[in-house]
Design an enzyme around this catalytic site. Sequence first.
Site, PDB file in Angstrom:
ATOM      1  N   ARG A 152     -24.759  72.549  86.950  1.00  0.00           N
ATOM      2  CA  ARG A 152     -23.222  72.970  87.094  1.00  0.00           C
ATOM      3  C   ARG A 152     -22.486  71.765  87.702  1.00  0.00           C
ATOM      4  NH1 ARG A 152     -24.712  78.217  91.196  1.00  0.00           N
ATOM      5  NH2 ARG A 152     -25.752  79.359  89.459  1.00  0.00           N
TER       6      ARG A 152
ATOM      7  N   ASP B 145     -18.955  70.047  89.342  1.00  0.00           N
ATOM      8  CA  ASP B 145     -17.833  70.644  89.918  1.00  0.00           C
ATOM      9  C   ASP B 145     -16.610  70.503  89.448  1.00  0.00           C
ATOM     10  OD1 ASP B 145     -19.741  71.061  92.135  1.00  0.00           O
ATOM     11  OD2 ASP B 145     -19.461  69.028  92.948  1.00  0.00           O
TER      12      ASP B 145
ATOM     13  N   ARG C 223     -21.986  61.296  93.939  1.00  0.00           N
ATOM     14  CA  ARG C 223     -20.601  60.813  94.352  1.00  0.00           C
ATOM     15  C   ARG C 223     -20.578  60.338  95.936  1.00  0.00           C
ATOM     16  NH1 ARG C 223     -17.279  66.380  93.793  1.00  0.00           N
ATOM     17  NH2 ARG C 223     -15.660  64.949  94.851  1.00  0.00           N
TER      18      ARG C 223
END
Length: 246
Positions: A49, A51, A199
């Site tokens: 998944r 974002d 990130r």
Amino acid sequence: MRYKITIEYDGTNLLGWQKQNEGVSVQYYLEEAINGFSHKYVEVIGAGRTDAGVHALGQVAHFDLETIMDTFHIKEAINARLRILEAPVSVLDVEEVDNSFHARFSAKGRGYIYRILNRRAPTVLLKDRVWVTGFPLDVEKMRQGAQYLVGHHDFSSFRGAGCQAASPVKTLDKIDIDVYGDEIVFTVEARSFIYHQVRNIVGTLKQLGEGRLEPEDIKKILEAKDRKAAGVTAPACGLYLNKVIY
């Protein structure tokens, strides 16, 4: 028949991979496209998944069709429907696979890249594709700091709020940092990742590159097992799911 598809998408205006109650996602567009030509409800299962705002060069998914079709015409049919929907999604490849194949659970690894444009001038051509930072970054120091992260560790310091993973312990197989002109590209690979891990790593290494940290500080941040010890979360626009390894 089960089919495996490889997908490219621009996540800028999408809510991410997973379907949401409001707004559009990659899964939504693919299911709409497949349902459009098959006239059956088909669930598309992704390898991971991503974002909102995150892109993909090689996302993988699978779905089942009652009607057997050749892979060329399936790819053409899906992409034709995606064009009608004006979806920022493209199917690059379609393969027939055994019914035991699962896009998520059969995966042995995943690879991401993160792109930083390191220059003072704003970008026109790469808008929403890179993180633009004007302060000159020390790439060699970032490389030194990054090596503390390779291997089997508790990555709690790099775990995003709301992470649903059972454990923050992961094995980071690879983190390379390459320079192409003004662009700095991080390549990160692991079997799986926790929420915002890449990130948060990039955001922390950027602070190292700016001189706000030393390479040895990355080891201390990792050992702290505290999100407050690490740096900022890099924006979604620079992140790409590059590949899924089977």
